[in-house]
Design an enzyme around this catalytic site. Structure first.
Site, PDB file in Angstrom:
ATOM      1  N   HIS A   5       5.325 -18.694  18.846  1.00 28.79           N
ATOM      2  CA  HIS A   5       5.737 -18.274  17.444  1.00 28.79           C
ATOM      3  C   HIS A   5       6.720 -17.039  17.460  1.00 28.79           C
ATOM      4  CE1 HIS A   5       1.689 -20.364  17.231  1.00 28.79           C
ATOM      5  NE2 HIS A   5       2.444 -21.256  16.358  1.00 28.79           N
ATOM      6  N   GLY A  21       3.840 -10.072   4.249  1.00 27.43           N
ATOM      7  CA  GLY A  21       3.436 -11.710   4.440  1.00 27.43           C
ATOM      8  C   GLY A  21       4.909 -12.371   4.235  1.00 27.43           C
ATOM      9  N   ARG A  25      10.708 -10.113   2.896  1.00 23.29           N
ATOM     10  CA  ARG A  25      10.505  -8.528   2.723  1.00 23.29           C
ATOM     11  C   ARG A  25      10.848  -7.883   4.129  1.00 23.29           C
ATOM     12  NH1 ARG A  25       7.479  -7.103  -1.907  1.00 23.29           N
ATOM     13  NH2 ARG A  25       8.850  -7.586  -3.502  1.00 23.29           N
ATOM     14  N   ARG A  44      10.311 -20.288  13.249  1.00 23.00           N
ATOM     15  CA  ARG A  44      10.001 -20.744  11.944  1.00 23.00           C
ATOM     16  C   ARG A  44      10.388 -19.774  10.774  1.00 23.00           C
ATOM     17  NH1 ARG A  44       4.759 -24.015  11.674  1.00 23.00           N
ATOM     18  NH2 ARG A  44       4.809 -25.016  13.605  1.00 23.00           N
ATOM     19  N   ARG A  88      -0.329  -3.922   7.977  1.00 24.70           N
ATOM     20  CA  ARG A  88      -0.082  -4.793   6.814  1.00 24.70           C
ATOM     21  C   ARG A  88       0.552  -4.016   5.646  1.00 24.70           C
ATOM     22  NH1 ARG A  88      -0.076  -8.874   3.465  1.00 24.70           N
ATOM     23  NH2 ARG A  88      -1.784  -8.939   1.848  1.00 24.70           N
ATOM     24  N   GLY A  90       1.208  -5.177   1.952  1.00 21.50           N
ATOM     25  CA  GLY A  90       1.216  -6.414   1.172  1.00 21.50           C
ATOM     26  C   GLY A  90       1.107  -6.290  -0.396  1.00 21.50           C
ATOM     27  N   SER A  91       0.730  -7.161  -1.021  1.00 23.47           N
ATOM     28  CA  SER A  91       0.462  -7.054  -2.611  1.00 23.47           C
ATOM     29  C   SER A  91      -1.100  -7.751  -2.639  1.00 23.47           C
ATOM     30  CB  SER A  91       1.452  -7.800  -3.211  1.00 23.47           C
ATOM     31  OG  SER A  91       1.562  -9.407  -3.158  1.00 23.47           O
ATOM     32  N   MET A 181      -5.238 -11.879   0.870  1.00 28.85           N
ATOM     33  CA  MET A 181      -5.751 -12.863   1.779  1.00 28.85           C
ATOM     34  C   MET A 181      -5.509 -12.759   3.418  1.00 28.85           C
ATOM     35  SD  MET A 181      -3.995 -16.116  -0.667  1.00 28.85           S
ATOM     36  CE  MET A 181      -4.641 -17.142   0.158  1.00 28.85           C
ATOM     37  N   GLU A 182      -5.448 -11.382   3.677  1.00 24.57           N
ATOM     38  CA  GLU A 182      -5.360 -11.310   5.249  1.00 24.57           C
ATOM     39  C   GLU A 182      -5.842 -10.239   6.003  1.00 24.57           C
ATOM     40  OE1 GLU A 182      -2.737 -11.471   3.107  1.00 24.57           O
ATOM     41  OE2 GLU A 182      -1.855 -13.308   3.292  1.00 24.57           O
ATOM     42  N   SER A 204      -0.112  -6.400  -7.452  1.00 23.24           N
ATOM     43  CA  SER A 204       0.892  -7.281  -8.260  1.00 23.24           C
ATOM     44  C   SER A 204       0.335  -8.039  -9.546  1.00 23.24           C
ATOM     45  CB  SER A 204       1.440  -8.104  -7.337  1.00 23.24           C
ATOM     46  OG  SER A 204       0.544  -8.943  -6.600  1.00 23.24           O
ATOM     47  N   ASP A 205      -1.013  -8.027  -9.227  1.00 25.49           N
ATOM     48  CA  ASP A 205      -1.636  -8.901 -10.402  1.00 25.49           C
ATOM     49  C   ASP A 205      -3.029  -8.199 -11.029  1.00 25.49           C
ATOM     50  OD1 ASP A 205       0.036 -11.370  -9.922  1.00 25.49           O
ATOM     51  OD2 ASP A 205      -0.735 -11.027  -7.975  1.00 25.49           O
ATOM     52  N   ARG A 218       7.270  -3.777  -9.132  1.00 27.03           N
ATOM     53  CA  ARG A 218       7.207  -4.251  -7.885  1.00 27.03           C
ATOM     54  C   ARG A 218       8.147  -3.404  -6.999  1.00 27.03           C
ATOM     55  NH1 ARG A 218       5.265  -9.356  -6.599  1.00 27.03           N
ATOM     56  NH2 ARG A 218       4.883 -10.642  -8.703  1.00 27.03           N
TER      57      ARG A 218
HETATM   58  N1  HPA Z   1      -5.581 -13.119  -5.297  1.00 24.76           N
HETATM   59  C1  HPA Z   1      -5.127 -13.266  -3.896  1.00 24.76           C
HETATM   60  N2  HPA Z   1      -4.186 -12.836  -3.236  1.00 24.76           N
HETATM   61  C2  HPA Z   1      -3.222 -12.049  -4.058  1.00 24.76           C
HETATM   62  C3  HPA Z   1      -3.269 -11.915  -5.279  1.00 24.76           C
HETATM   63  C4  HPA Z   1      -4.431 -12.629  -5.834  1.00 24.76           C
HETATM   64  O1  HPA Z   1      -4.536 -12.416  -7.062  1.00 24.76           O
HETATM   65  N3  HPA Z   1      -2.094 -11.233  -5.842  1.00 24.76           N
HETATM   66  C5  HPA Z   1      -1.400 -10.973  -4.737  1.00 24.76           C
HETATM   67  N4  HPA Z   1      -2.054 -11.455  -3.530  1.00 24.76           N
END
Ligand code: HPA
Length: 235
Positions: A5, A21, A25, A44, A88, A90-91, A181-182, A204-205, A218
């Site tokens: 990879h 991720g 970025r 990839r 890492r 990330g968000s 998620m990581e 971010s959320d 952001r």
């Molecule tokens: N869930 C999972 N992963 C994420 C989220 C979320 O709401 N926001 C950014 N990464």
């Protein structure tokens, strides 16, 4: 030697790699924060770069989303390219009322619904932890520069679109700061291969308040997080 990879040469990566991720970025970080940049991977389109932050040599590469994708890049970087420190950047989402969009979370530990660390650990519960020396440096830098951070537990989910949203109230009551998620997979890889890992996240959320970061939010929090990560780079 190139791997399945990563089509880089030995020595192409620095001992510390920042891992967003999104490969674009990674390109953005390389172009805006580093000097003397060389692209070292394009397999990839998982773009990887090495350059300098001041006089510190540092790499940055995308991982894709989720534990399987992040883990395979982390393993190849450690075992084939001599990478020692994986950060890492990330968000994440949050369900905590006292955490806001744009806040920076440092994942001291990572809980998960993934089975990967049980596969590594005889089906027992492995406490997936950040490397303490990296964590300590980030906390020191954040304190010195008065960058507000939240340090604690995150939850690394296999399913972004969860079929069991009841989990959110449990995560809230157990004090989980962020959902991504990581991290749990990355920490398991680091333990298995004796590397150091840390995860920094910008919120971010807001899942329960149904709020999402504006592009300005952001960008501001992203810049703070990347600067914090780069200022903490060790050899
Ligand atoms: N869930 C999972 N992963 C994420 C989220 C979320 O709401 N926001 C950014 N990464």
């Amino acid at each position: 030697m190139a791997t399945i990879h990563i089509n880089a040469k030995p020595g192409d990566y620095a001992s510390t790699v920042l891992l967003p991720g999104d490969p674009l970025r990674a390109k953005f970080i390389a172009e805006h924060f580093l000097t003397d940049v060389k692209q070292v991977n394009d397999v990839r389109n998982m773009l990887g770069f090495t350059g300098y932050y001041g006089n510190k040599r540092v790499s940055v590469m995308g991982t894709g989303m989720g534990i399987p994708s992040c883990s395979l890049y982390a393993i190849e970087l450690i075992t084939q390219f001599g990478v020692k420190n994986l950060i890492r950047v990330g968000s994440c989402g949050t369900v905590q009322d006292n955490i806001a969009i744009g806040d920076i979370i440092v994942a001291m530990g990572a809980s998960t619904d993934s089975n990967v660390n049980r596969q590594r650990f005889m089906q027992h519960d492995f406490a997936a932890l950040a490397d303490f020396s990296l964590l300590q440096r980030v906390v020191e830098r954040a304190t010195k520069h008065e960058t507000p951070i939240r340090v604690g537990n995150v939850f690394s989910s296999d399913l972004f679109y969860t079929p069991t949203p009841e989990i959110f109230s449990t995560l809230k009551s157990m004090g989980v700061l962020g959902i991504e998620m990581e991290a749990a997979g990355l920490y398991g890889v680091a333990a298995q291969y004796q590397a150091r890992a840390l995860t920094l996240l910008t919120v971010s959320d807001h899942i329960t308040k149904q709020l999402h970061a504006s592009s300005l939010e952001r960008e501001t929090s992203f810049t703070q997080m990347i600067t914090l990560a780069l200022d903490s780079v060790i050899d």
